[in-house]
Design an enzyme around this catalytic site. Structure first.
Site, PDB file in Angstrom:
ATOM      1  N   GLU A 102      -0.111  56.601 -39.292  1.00  0.00           N
ATOM      2  CA  GLU A 102      -0.605  57.363 -38.165  1.00  0.00           C
ATOM      3  C   GLU A 102      -0.591  56.228 -37.136  1.00  0.00           C
ATOM      4  OE1 GLU A 102      -1.140  59.478 -36.318  1.00  0.00           O
ATOM      5  OE2 GLU A 102      -2.347  60.981 -36.717  1.00  0.00           O
ATOM      6  N   ASP A 106      -9.030  58.752 -34.067  1.00  0.00           N
ATOM      7  CA  ASP A 106      -9.687  58.724 -32.984  1.00  0.00           C
ATOM      8  C   ASP A 106     -11.055  59.345 -33.420  1.00  0.00           C
ATOM      9  OD1 ASP A 106     -11.026  58.916 -30.340  1.00  0.00           O
ATOM     10  OD2 ASP A 106      -9.447  59.840 -29.640  1.00  0.00           O
ATOM     11  N   LYS A 134     -10.537  53.972 -33.713  1.00  0.00           N
ATOM     12  CA  LYS A 134     -11.943  54.059 -32.809  1.00  0.00           C
ATOM     13  C   LYS A 134     -13.071  54.259 -33.604  1.00  0.00           C
ATOM     14  CE  LYS A 134      -8.983  55.457 -28.549  1.00  0.00           C
ATOM     15  NZ  LYS A 134      -8.788  56.363 -27.825  1.00  0.00           N
ATOM     16  N   PHE A 155      -9.110  55.059 -23.791  1.00  0.00           N
ATOM     17  CA  PHE A 155      -7.731  55.812 -23.826  1.00  0.00           C
ATOM     18  C   PHE A 155      -6.723  54.613 -23.570  1.00  0.00           C
ATOM     19  CE2 PHE A 155      -3.898  57.859 -22.279  1.00  0.00           C
ATOM     20  CZ  PHE A 155      -4.121  59.096 -23.346  1.00  0.00           C
ATOM     21  N   ARG A 168       5.460  55.857 -24.271  1.00  0.00           N
ATOM     22  CA  ARG A 168       5.581  55.511 -25.704  1.00  0.00           C
ATOM     23  C   ARG A 168       6.416  54.415 -26.219  1.00  0.00           C
ATOM     24  NH1 ARG A 168       3.671  60.086 -28.472  1.00  0.00           N
ATOM     25  NH2 ARG A 168       3.458  61.729 -27.615  1.00  0.00           N
TER      26      ARG A 168
END
Ligand code: IMP
Ligand code: MG
Length: 177
Positions: A102, A106, A134, A155, A168
């Site tokens: 991954e 989050d 996170k 973020f 990306r």
């Protein structure tokens, strides 16, 4: 400070490409130590994990298989809390040692959804490798076996992660200003 602008937002450099590569080295070494004799199936969660996966697999020096699943839960900078499966799994994982790759965990909602679906298919084991984590927004119980970086609840974009489709391709990770 190095900044990038994507759509209406500006982001500042947060983790450099060199730091990321050092973290990928650490994660790869831990996976090699644990998995070298089990010919695991690596399951990459698209889109975000493509860059981490690419760097990681260049360091995996034992026999393994690689496959992909596509999930989406974010709109803009907010998680929708609902996970859409866009491409499912094409091979059997029964009896296999699976390692999920991954980009970031989050809230953990996406991963928990995926774990529930995968356990029904009776793999021998499931491990999780996430480039980023996170902890402050994590609401679930599952264990993340390999983590590149634990980061605050901001973020971020770059190294596979996007803000509404952009960012990306950045080799470094940036955080929202
Ligand atoms: P979760 O379901 O809340 O754990 O969110 C997981 C997914 O949301 C990740 O796989 C990412 O694709 C996306 N995501 C979470 N945090 C961020 C971020 O800071 N930037 C970009 N995408 C993120
Ligand atoms: Mg992801």
């Amino acid at each position: 400070m190095k900044t990038v602008t994507l759509h209406d937002k500006t982001f500042g450099l947060c983790i450099s490409s060199a730091e990321i590569q050092a973290a990928v080295d650490r994660v790869a070494m831990a996976i090699i130590e644990d998995m070298k004799d089990s010919c695991p199936l690596f399951l990459v969660v698209l889109n975000g994990a493509f860059m981490f996966a690419g760097d990681l697999f260049k360091r995996i020096n034992f026999n393994c298989e690689v496959t992909f699943m596509k999930l989406a839960s974010y709109q803009g900078t907010e998680s929708t809390g609902m996970v859409k499966k866009l491409i499912g799994l094409s091979e059997s994982i029964e009896g296999r040692d699976v390692v999920i790759i991954e980009d970031i965990v989050d809230s953990g909602i996406t991963m928990e959804n995926m774990l529930n679906e995968l356990y029904i298919l009776q793999p021998a084991s499931i491990r999780i490798a996430s480039c980023l984590f996170k902890p402050a927004s994590f609401t679930k119980k599952f264990k993340i076996d390999y983590v590149g970086f634990s980061i605050p609840n901001d973020f971020i974009v770059g190294y596979g992660l996007d803000y509404d489709g952009l960012g990306r391709n950045l080799p470094d990770i940036y955080k929202i200003n």
